[in-house]
Design an enzyme around this catalytic site. Structure first.
Site, PDB file in Angstrom:
ATOM      1  N   ARG A  59     -19.479 -20.389  20.382  1.00  0.00           N
ATOM      2  CA  ARG A  59     -20.528 -20.187  19.384  1.00  0.00           C
ATOM      3  C   ARG A  59     -21.828 -20.864  19.825  1.00  0.00           C
ATOM      4  NH1 ARG A  59     -20.642 -22.474  15.161  1.00  0.00           N
ATOM      5  NH2 ARG A  59     -19.201 -24.169  15.642  1.00  0.00           N
ATOM      6  N   LYS A 201     -16.404 -16.621  12.197  1.00  0.00           N
ATOM      7  CA  LYS A 201     -16.992 -17.737  11.468  1.00  0.00           C
ATOM      8  C   LYS A 201     -18.126 -17.304  10.533  1.00  0.00           C
ATOM      9  CE  LYS A 201     -14.229 -20.873  12.885  1.00  0.00           C
ATOM     10  NZ  LYS A 201     -13.156 -21.325  11.950  1.00  0.00           N
ATOM     11  N   HIS A 221     -11.281 -25.272   5.701  1.00  0.00           N
ATOM     12  CA  HIS A 221     -11.038 -25.072   7.130  1.00  0.00           C
ATOM     13  C   HIS A 221      -9.747 -25.817   7.467  1.00  0.00           C
ATOM     14  CE1 HIS A 221     -12.643 -25.314  11.526  1.00  0.00           C
ATOM     15  NE2 HIS A 221     -11.866 -24.256  11.332  1.00  0.00           N
ATOM     16  N   SER A 239     -10.903 -29.832  16.415  1.00  0.00           N
ATOM     17  CA  SER A 239     -10.289 -29.422  17.675  1.00  0.00           C
ATOM     18  C   SER A 239      -9.635 -30.611  18.377  1.00  0.00           C
ATOM     19  CB  SER A 239     -11.351 -28.804  18.583  1.00  0.00           C
ATOM     20  OG  SER A 239     -10.805 -28.434  19.817  1.00  0.00           O
ATOM     21  N   LYS A 243      -3.890 -29.546  14.687  1.00  0.00           N
ATOM     22  CA  LYS A 243      -3.787 -28.740  13.463  1.00  0.00           C
ATOM     23  C   LYS A 243      -2.896 -27.524  13.657  1.00  0.00           C
ATOM     24  CE  LYS A 243      -7.597 -26.644  12.235  1.00  0.00           C
ATOM     25  NZ  LYS A 243      -7.477 -25.174  12.314  1.00  0.00           N
ATOM     26  N   THR A 244      -3.145 -26.758  14.706  1.00  0.00           N
ATOM     27  CA  THR A 244      -2.362 -25.551  14.951  1.00  0.00           C
ATOM     28  C   THR A 244      -0.931 -25.903  15.341  1.00  0.00           C
ATOM     29  OG1 THR A 244      -4.328 -24.333  15.649  1.00  0.00           O
ATOM     30  CG2 THR A 244      -2.216 -23.452  16.327  1.00  0.00           C
ATOM     31  N   ASP A 258      -5.968 -21.305   9.984  1.00  0.00           N
ATOM     32  CA  ASP A 258      -7.348 -21.787  10.122  1.00  0.00           C
ATOM     33  C   ASP A 258      -8.202 -21.792   8.853  1.00  0.00           C
ATOM     34  OD1 ASP A 258      -9.273 -22.846  11.981  1.00  0.00           O
ATOM     35  OD2 ASP A 258     -10.344 -20.959  11.834  1.00  0.00           O
ATOM     36  N   ARG A 323      -9.413 -18.400  24.845  1.00  0.00           N
ATOM     37  CA  ARG A 323      -8.792 -18.178  23.542  1.00  0.00           C
ATOM     38  C   ARG A 323      -7.970 -16.898  23.518  1.00  0.00           C
ATOM     39  NH1 ARG A 323     -10.129 -20.999  18.942  1.00  0.00           N
ATOM     40  NH2 ARG A 323     -11.756 -22.587  19.177  1.00  0.00           N
TER      41      ARG A 323
END
Length: 538
Positions: A59, A201, A221, A239, A243-244, A258, A323
């Site tokens: 981004r 996003k 988020h 990041s 989390k994932t 997410d 990704r």
């Protein structure tokens, strides 16, 4: 070859001419064929398309804008995150984008939905120049059972990655690439960048504005999972905090990885897919993600191993931000309803490279609001020889870049949820360093973190005794089955108490300095560390 459905789609309402190839709602097989034919990517030996997104592989937050008008002027948290642009400038750029798409040899149109709860869902039309972007939209958003080309969705995204502005003078933008959200026209312009994350996003930012303001729904988020009995947990984290990884538990059902909303009826996923980082990915470490990379998934900017079509997830010569996107149905154990009950446990994940925070702490309501607004983690130093000092990173509500409203508005919604249900437990989990800071100590074992989270979910930790951190005021358990007791006390793991205290005071000062930016209420400040900034050196 896949069969293509030829649909006459009138885009005159967007000032896009239909004098070229308009591909509406193509199936993924056909889109993959188009992408290969258009030289947008190659087919990897996993079956996934591997696309190159061009100049931008991430981004560009400084090139994101919101139209400032009657709807947004008094609500948006204006500043570096939410930069204003006038209605007039937006209209001029919209014409530019429409002209560009009209002149393109082909465009791809994808109708989709954001929001698994129909009461709060929004319908989308994503119009792109490339087939791989349409695959992304298919993977990430919720796929309607039946798409009707004659029905105009509520929101439109116009994505023109190859648009090259001759001049940006008079358009109120910094660079030739831009992302602009117009809440009145319900339209997003994305130009000059092929990075698909801008599509994802933008919709998240839209929901972060609409849901809290219009429905008193907390937009978040975070990832979410639930037990087979329906007990729901949320995982917030920037990041690198896990989390994932931590939400992908074989003993639980994944609601989403997410973005979620929390209404009076419970939690619901905004998306219909996942967008995961691939750097360092292995079948052993993250089997759920590794196995999801199959036909229909979309890899981005991945380099192959020499002489093969095998993805090399260690190779970051193109970008560290490699990704993959895929439908959530590709994840083993996913709950395809995208819904969960009111969460019983909320985990704020932080990779504290200063080695200060306990592995797990139970927060009261004021602390929950404070650490929610802080959104803390720490990044380790780069590869420069001799540089080992970690850097604190704060991202309000664990998603500052996507918050159109002031962080305190989201925190107040969280507070209301916690007050309405006192049984909800909020935990701060340090997935980072113990026995010293980065360069001295080491990262806590993933198995320890998983055990602590499972113990919290089971109620085991609630029933144990707690100690209180001298500076941060955090309550942390003195014992947990299967975890060495000394692991739970961050200070005892250090060889020097004075060194730990100095490090803790330094980190506390960084927290306080960061929170001063927001001008939050005294109630929220009570949840933070109680140490004077002037007594420490940052």
């Amino acid at each position: 070859m896949a069969t293509e459905k030829l649909v006459k789609l009138d885009l005159a309402y967007l000032n896009i001419d239909n004098n070229h190839e308009v591909n509406y709602q193509l199936d993924v097989s056909t889109l993959v064929e188009h992408a290969i034919k258009n030289s947008e990517g190659t087919l990897s030996d996993t079956g996934a398309l591997n696309a190159r997104t061009g100049k931008f592989t991430g981004r560009s937050p400084k090139d994101r804008y919101i139209v400032k008008d009657q709807k947004t002027a008094n609500h948006v948290w204006w500043g570096d995150i939410n930069q204003p642009v006038s209605e007039e400038a937006f209209e001029k750029l919209r014409v530019k984008v429409a002209e560009h798409l009209s002149a393109a040899p082909r465009i791809y149109v994808r109708d989709a939905i954001a929001g698994a709860d129909p009461e709060y869902a929004i319908s989308l039309r994503v119009i792109t120049e490339t087939a791989y972007q349409s695959i992304f939209a298919n993977n990430l958003f919720i796929r309607p059972e039946v798409a009707d080309a004659s029905v105009v969705p509520q929101w439109t995204i116009l994505a023109a990655p190859s648009l090259d502005m001759e001049s940006i003078e008079g358009y109120e933008i910094r660079n030739k690439n831009f992302v602009i959200i117009d809440f009145t026209r319900k339209m997003v312009l994305i130009a000059g960048t092929g990075y698909t994350g801008e599509i994802k996003k933008s919709i998240f930012s839209i929901l972060n504005f609409i849901l809290p303001l219009e429905h008193a729904v907390l937009s978040m988020h975070c990832s979410a999972n639930k037990s087979k009995e329906g007990e729901t947990s949320l995982f917030f984290g920037l990041s690198g905090t896990g989390k994932t990884t931590l939400s992908a538990d074989r003993n639980r059902l994944l609601i989403g990885d997410d973005e979620h909303g929390w209404s009076a009826d419970g939690v619901f996923n905004f998306e219909g897919g996942c967008y995961a980082k691939c750097i360092g990915l292995t079948a052993d470490k993250e089997p759920e993600i590794f196995n999801a990379i199959q036909f229909g998934a979309l890899l981005e900017n991945v380099v192959y191993k020499p002489g093969t079509r095998t993805p090399d997830y260690e190779n970051i010569t193109v970008t560290e931000n490699i990704r993959v996107s895929y439908p959530i149905s590709y994840m083993e154990g996913a709950d395809l309803s995208g819904k969960g009950n009111t969460p019983k446990h909320i985990f704020f994940l932080t990779a504290d490279a200063f080695g200060v925070l306990p592995p797990i702490s139970l927060l009261n309501n004021e602390q929950a609001m404070y650490h929610f607004i802080s959104g803390y983690t720490a990044k380790v130093a780069g590869t420069e020889v001799g540089v080992v000092e970690p850097t604190a990173t704060f991202s309000a509500c664990f998603g500052q870049a996507f918050l159109p409203l002031h962080p305190e508005q989201y925190a107040e919604l969280l507070k209301a949820k916690l007050i309405s249900d006192p049984s909800i437990r909020v935990w701060l989990v340090n997935t980072g360093w113990i026995k010293g800071p980065y360069g001295v100590g080491h990262r806590i074992k993933l198995s320890y973190t998983r055990s602590l989270i499972r113990a919290a979910m089971s109620g085991e930790l609630q029933d144990t005794d707690f100690n209180k951190h001298e500076i941060f005021g955090l309550r942390y358990p003195v014992s947990c089955y299967g975890i060495p007791d000394d692991i739970l006390n961050a200070k005892k793991l250090w060889k020097n108490d004075e060194a730990y205290d100095l490090q803790a005071a330094k980190l506390a000062a960084l927290f306080i300095s960061n929170m001063n930016k927001y001008g939050v209420s005294e109630d929220i400040l009570k949840g933070g560390p109680q140490v004077a900034v002037q007594k420490t050196e940052v």
